[in-house]
Scaffold this active site. Structure first.
Site, PDB file in Angstrom:
ATOM      1  N   TRP A 108     -11.146   3.891 -15.018  1.00  0.00           N
ATOM      2  CA  TRP A 108     -11.572   3.427 -16.340  1.00  0.00           C
ATOM      3  C   TRP A 108     -11.414   1.922 -16.535  1.00  0.00           C
ATOM      4  CZ3 TRP A 108      -7.283   0.981 -17.812  1.00  0.00           C
ATOM      5  CH2 TRP A 108      -6.057   1.480 -17.363  1.00  0.00           C
ATOM      6  N   ASN A 109     -10.651   1.226 -15.680  1.00  0.00           N
ATOM      7  CA  ASN A 109     -10.266  -0.147 -16.029  1.00  0.00           C
ATOM      8  C   ASN A 109     -11.417  -1.155 -15.953  1.00  0.00           C
ATOM      9  OD1 ASN A 109     -10.144   0.221 -13.218  1.00  0.00           O
ATOM     10  ND2 ASN A 109      -8.678  -1.437 -12.955  1.00  0.00           N
ATOM     11  N   GLU A 141      -9.350   2.707  -2.389  1.00  0.00           N
ATOM     12  CA  GLU A 141      -8.954   1.440  -3.011  1.00  0.00           C
ATOM     13  C   GLU A 141      -7.960   1.812  -4.091  1.00  0.00           C
ATOM     14  OE1 GLU A 141      -8.108  -1.149  -5.229  1.00  0.00           O
ATOM     15  OE2 GLU A 141     -10.106  -1.201  -6.128  1.00  0.00           O
ATOM     16  N   LEU A 142      -6.660   1.651  -3.773  1.00  0.00           N
ATOM     17  CA  LEU A 142      -5.607   2.216  -4.613  1.00  0.00           C
ATOM     18  C   LEU A 142      -4.795   1.116  -5.310  1.00  0.00           C
ATOM     19  CD1 LEU A 142      -4.584   5.018  -2.087  1.00  0.00           C
ATOM     20  CD2 LEU A 142      -6.362   5.059  -3.855  1.00  0.00           C
ATOM     21  N   CYS A 201      -6.152  -3.769 -10.456  1.00  0.00           N
ATOM     22  CA  CYS A 201      -5.437  -3.572  -9.196  1.00  0.00           C
ATOM     23  C   CYS A 201      -5.093  -4.897  -8.540  1.00  0.00           C
ATOM     24  CB  CYS A 201      -6.252  -2.690  -8.260  1.00  0.00           C
ATOM     25  SG  CYS A 201      -7.952  -3.241  -8.015  1.00  0.00           S
TER      26      CYS A 201
END
Length: 454
Positions: A129-130, A227-228, A261
């Site tokens: 959501w970011n 992609e964490l 991130c």
């Protein structure tokens, strides 16, 4: 059943019906049908569509930005910038994609080898959501250029953004089934990954979500890009422009209310310039304009949800209990919405668990170090390895940071940010694989080697 909740007010908006199993089956069948046709299109057809999609982002820029602000609280000025970045990505792949997909020839001892990039099939994207448009576009644009088709499982808190993304492709003239949105719960994801029609999966999200997706993909022998999380170091050395570094650090830490991130989450500052840096940085954090995200002067809005805000507040309290000093902030005002003032933590004990965690919100951790070696040691003393930013005008220090920081990306004397032209991704528990650039285009393609005689 995803429902919009405005994090600035707590008010509920539209509800989007969740797909049942029969409806999911229709979407999967359509993806295969469309792929069989799209994979055979020429590059001109694909680039023409990418340009038309870019034009849609330009034409609908204000409307799309308003959906972002309503659903996850991003200040409208930042949401508009997100739309511009999406447009840029589609134009990038339209202009550069064909050359990236050109066959390459290698002469052999006997004969020659020609490598071809060929479409792979329907790819599932699990997205957060970011950056509800940009994160998806990083997958969508290269997917279309590659000749693949995409299915999107978006965050439950941004259903309006998810629906708009599918409609943009249709508005641009894309075939039905080229890019489909799936309003589904997370419990449905593993079953879709297991379906033989899905050839690969990509996820941007938390470490826990990445583990679940990777587990399902691995069990079914599917290609996966992860992609964490990240807890990026922002290192400042004595030779740097301290005023510029400190001012940039405020933006790096508080952009999108710290919910990125690749935010600069840990400020690692040499002791010789620590006081000068902190004077500017702390003042910038204290004076950032917090308010109505629909107002263009607002620099920081609410967090994405009250639940997310409460998790950050609890994590901040744990940091203090573990010995960190809360220099400023972390206040929760008595009003509706997911509001919180930004916070600064200092004097964090080396052995505190919090020193190796990620704050996915507006909390900066600041570390004082005595030299270059300690700066690198602190930078690497985390399980993550996504991005990093290093500020120095010493060439030997630049070389050390580039070589020794354990991360997929390092920015020198600037804030790290994703760009369509450059590969994006991390190492360690931040995941693997790359998005954007030519690497992102090739991730979900079949590199077929063709052996030919002289």
């Amino acid at each position: 059943m995803p429902t919009q909740v405005n994090p600035a007010t707590g008010e509920e908006g539209d509800t989007f019906p969740a797909l049942n199993d029969d409806q999911i089956e229709v979407k999967l069948a359509k993806s295969v049908e469309t792929f069989r046709q799209w994979r055979n299109t020429d590059y001109q057809t694909r680039t023409d569509l990418l340009i038309k999609i870019a034009d849609q982002f330009a034409a609908q820029r204000t409307t799309l930005a308003a959906i972002v602000t309503k659903e996850m609280g991003k200040p409208v000025k930042q949401a508009l910038t997100e739309m511009d970045k999406c447009e840029k990505a589609f134009r990038f792949y339209a202009e550069n994609g064909p050359a990236m997909l050109a066959p390459t020839e290698q002469k052999l001892v006997s004969g020659r080898s020609v490598s071809h990039w060929l479409p792979y099939g329907p790819v599932l994207a699990v997205m957060p959501w970011n950056y509800p448009f940009w994160q998806v576009v990083r997958f969508m644009a290269p997917t279309i250029m590659a000749g693949n088709v995409g299915l999107l499982k978006h965050a439950s808190s941004t259903p309006g953004c998810a629906a708009a993304l599918e409609q943009i492709v249709l508005d641009a003239g894309g075939p039905e089934g080229l890019f489909q949105n799936l309003h589904i719960s997370s419990s449905k994801v593993a079953g879709i990954i297991a379906d033989d029609r899905i050839v690969a999966v990509t996820i941007t999200g938390s470490e826990f979500a990445g583990q679940k997706v990777a587990e399902a993909a691995g069990f079914n022998l599917k290609k996966v890009v992860l992609e964490l999380g990240g807890s990026d170091p922002f290192i400042v050395m004595p030779s740097a422009d301290i005023e510029k570094a400190a001012t940039t650090a405020v933006t790096a830490r508080l952009q999108n209310a710290g919910q990125s991130c690749v935010c600069g989450k840990r400020m690692i500052v040499h002791e010789d310039v620590y006081d000068a840096f902190m004077e500017i940085f702390a003042e910038g954090v204290k004076t950032i304009k917090i308010g109505d995200p629909t107002d263009e002067i607002t620099e920081m809005g609410p967090l994405s949800s009250e639940g997310a805000r409460d998790e950050i507040a609890e994590q901040l309290e744990q940091a203090v209990q573990q010995g960190a000093t809360k220099l400023y902030g972390g206040e929760i005002p008595d009003k509706p919405g997911a509001w919180m003032t930004p916070a600064i933590l200092t004097d964090i004990p080396d052995d505190a668990p919090i020193a190796r965690e990620e704050f996915f919100g507006p909390v900066a951790m600041v570390f004082k170090v005595k030299d270059l070696d300690e700066a690198i040691e602190v930078a690497n003393n985390i399980p993550f390895g996504l991005g990093s930013s290093a500020w120095t005008n010493d060439e030997s220090e630049k070389e050390r940071f580039i070589r020794d920081i354990e991360a997929g990306m390092t920015a020198i004397n600037q804030m790290l940010a994703s760009d369509p032209y450059a590969p994006f991704g991390g190492i360690k528990r931040s995941g693997h694989g790359r998005e954007l650039g030519s690497h992102g285009l090739h991730e979900f393609m079949n590199l077929k080697n063709v052996m030919l005689p002289e």
